[in-house]
Enzyme design. Structure first.
Site, PDB file in Angstrom:
ATOM      1  N   ASP A  35       0.856  -1.187   0.000  1.00  0.00           N
ATOM      2  CA  ASP A  35       0.000   0.000   0.000  1.00  0.00           C
ATOM      3  C   ASP A  35       0.896   1.243   0.000  1.00  0.00           C
ATOM      4  OD1 ASP A  35      -3.200   0.588   1.134  1.00  0.00           O
ATOM      5  OD2 ASP A  35      -1.751   2.237   1.037  1.00  0.00           O
ATOM      6  N   ILE A  36       0.561   2.206  -0.840  1.00  0.00           N
ATOM      7  CA  ILE A  36       1.413   3.383  -1.015  1.00  0.00           C
ATOM      8  C   ILE A  36       1.274   4.396   0.139  1.00  0.00           C
ATOM      9  CG2 ILE A  36      -0.137   4.920  -2.303  1.00  0.00           C
ATOM     10  CD1 ILE A  36       2.113   5.326  -4.322  1.00  0.00           C
ATOM     11  N   GLN A  98     -14.376   3.043   1.165  1.00  0.00           N
ATOM     12  CA  GLN A  98     -13.680   2.607  -0.044  1.00  0.00           C
ATOM     13  C   GLN A  98     -13.376   3.810  -0.935  1.00  0.00           C
ATOM     14  OE1 GLN A  98     -15.805  -0.139  -2.670  1.00  0.00           O
ATOM     15  NE2 GLN A  98     -13.898  -0.761  -3.682  1.00  0.00           N
ATOM     16  N   HIS A 104     -10.191  -4.998  -2.942  1.00  0.00           N
ATOM     17  CA  HIS A 104      -8.896  -5.248  -2.305  1.00  0.00           C
ATOM     18  C   HIS A 104      -9.088  -5.569  -0.836  1.00  0.00           C
ATOM     19  CE1 HIS A 104      -9.765  -0.910  -2.374  1.00  0.00           C
ATOM     20  NE2 HIS A 104      -9.234  -0.865  -1.160  1.00  0.00           N
ATOM     21  N   PHE A 105      -8.222  -6.452  -0.359  1.00  0.00           N
ATOM     22  CA  PHE A 105      -8.129  -6.748   1.065  1.00  0.00           C
ATOM     23  C   PHE A 105      -6.870  -6.088   1.592  1.00  0.00           C
ATOM     24  CE2 PHE A 105     -11.034  -9.948  -0.339  1.00  0.00           C
ATOM     25  CZ  PHE A 105     -11.879 -10.167   0.738  1.00  0.00           C
ATOM     26  N   HIS A 106      -7.030  -5.284   2.633  1.00  0.00           N
ATOM     27  CA  HIS A 106      -5.888  -4.714   3.342  1.00  0.00           C
ATOM     28  C   HIS A 106      -5.344  -5.780   4.290  1.00  0.00           C
ATOM     29  CE1 HIS A 106      -6.867  -0.374   2.513  1.00  0.00           C
ATOM     30  NE2 HIS A 106      -8.066  -0.898   2.327  1.00  0.00           N
TER      31      HIS A 106
HETATM   32  P1  5GP Z   1      -9.819   1.730   0.422  1.00  0.00           P
HETATM   33  O1  5GP Z   1     -10.382   1.884  -0.982  1.00  0.00           O
HETATM   34  O2  5GP Z   1     -10.082   0.368   0.996  1.00  0.00           O
HETATM   35  O3  5GP Z   1     -10.247   2.810   1.343  1.00  0.00           O
HETATM   36  O4  5GP Z   1      -8.258   1.858   0.360  1.00  0.00           O
HETATM   37  C1  5GP Z   1      -7.514   2.084  -0.800  1.00  0.00           C
HETATM   38  C2  5GP Z   1      -6.062   1.882  -0.442  1.00  0.00           C
HETATM   39  O5  5GP Z   1      -5.308   1.985  -1.619  1.00  0.00           O
HETATM   40  C3  5GP Z   1      -5.522   2.929   0.548  1.00  0.00           C
HETATM   41  O6  5GP Z   1      -4.951   2.261   1.662  1.00  0.00           O
HETATM   42  C4  5GP Z   1      -4.483   3.681  -0.277  1.00  0.00           C
HETATM   43  O7  5GP Z   1      -3.361   4.052   0.486  1.00  0.00           O
HETATM   44  C5  5GP Z   1      -4.127   2.686  -1.354  1.00  0.00           C
HETATM   45  N1  5GP Z   1      -3.727   3.292  -2.617  1.00  0.00           N
HETATM   46  C6  5GP Z   1      -4.346   4.318  -3.271  1.00  0.00           C
HETATM   47  N2  5GP Z   1      -3.728   4.590  -4.432  1.00  0.00           N
HETATM   48  C7  5GP Z   1      -2.693   3.717  -4.525  1.00  0.00           C
HETATM   49  C8  5GP Z   1      -1.681   3.511  -5.516  1.00  0.00           C
HETATM   50  O8  5GP Z   1      -1.610   4.190  -6.545  1.00  0.00           O
HETATM   51  N3  5GP Z   1      -0.781   2.519  -5.275  1.00  0.00           N
HETATM   52  C9  5GP Z   1      -0.832   1.754  -4.134  1.00  0.00           C
HETATM   53  N4  5GP Z   1       0.105   0.813  -3.995  1.00  0.00           N
HETATM   54  N5  5GP Z   1      -1.771   1.923  -3.186  1.00  0.00           N
HETATM   55  C10 5GP Z   1      -2.692   2.893  -3.377  1.00  0.00           C
END
Ligand code: 5GP
Length: 143
Positions: A35-36, A98, A104-106
């Site tokens: 995760d970035i 989201q 995606h699973f964290h």
């Molecule tokens: P959610 O959609 O479950 O809230 O989380 C999305 C996750 O994707 C976040 O933890 C965010 O840091 C990560 N994320 C967003 N953009 C990128 C990206 O371009 N590359 C990576 N590796 N992670 C990303």
């Protein structure tokens, strides 16, 4: 009703090799990368190769096919980083938090007494993520 899958989302681009990532693992059904904006050291994401917006629209068979990778990465992240536990989380639709619309699973290693950082930043450069990723990859290879 759930919105349609958008093939231009950032994780779809990562899957197609059109956007960079610090890759950890892939098999026929799943792909894993760092995760970035990590909420803690070793925060990684496991995604299905099949296009799915979130858990609400993925076919049950495709979900089942990717879950061994979630387990594998959770075990490797905990072992590789010497963590005390691991959080596995999945958010579906804006109300849940989201923000990227490819399922995606964290997987977030947890350490006794250390609270996870809030989501949303700061961005970690690849040079910072790579040595952590190397430890997780090593634990995948030598469980
Ligand atoms: P959610 O959609 O479950 O809230 O989380 C999305 C996750 O994707 C976040 O933890 C965010 O840091 C990560 N994320 C967003 N953009 C990128 C990206 O371009 N590359 C990576 N590796 N992670 C990303």
């Amino acid at each position: 009703m759930t919105a349609a899958y958008d093939s231009q989302n950032i994780f779809a681009k990562i899957l197609r090799g059109e956007a960079p990532c610090v890759k950890l693992y892939e098999d026929e059904a799943a792909f894993a990368f760092m995760d970035i904006m990590p909420r803690g050291p070793g925060h990684l994401l496991v995604i299905p190769k099949t296009p799915a917006r979130n858990i609400l629209d993925i076919e049950a068979e495709a979900l089942a096919a990717m879950m061994p990778a979630v387990k594998k990465l959770a075990v490797a992240a905990k072992a590789g980083l010497g963590a005390d536990g691991v959080t596995v989380a999945q958010f579906s639709e804006p109300a849940s938090g989201q923000v990227v619309y490819h399922l995606h699973f964290h997987v977030i290693p947890c350490f006794d007494g250390v609270t996870l950082k809030p989501p949303g930043g700061p961005i970690a450069p690849a040079a910072e993520l790579e040595p952590i990723a190397a430890k997780i990859r090593a634990a995948l290879t030598n469980p």
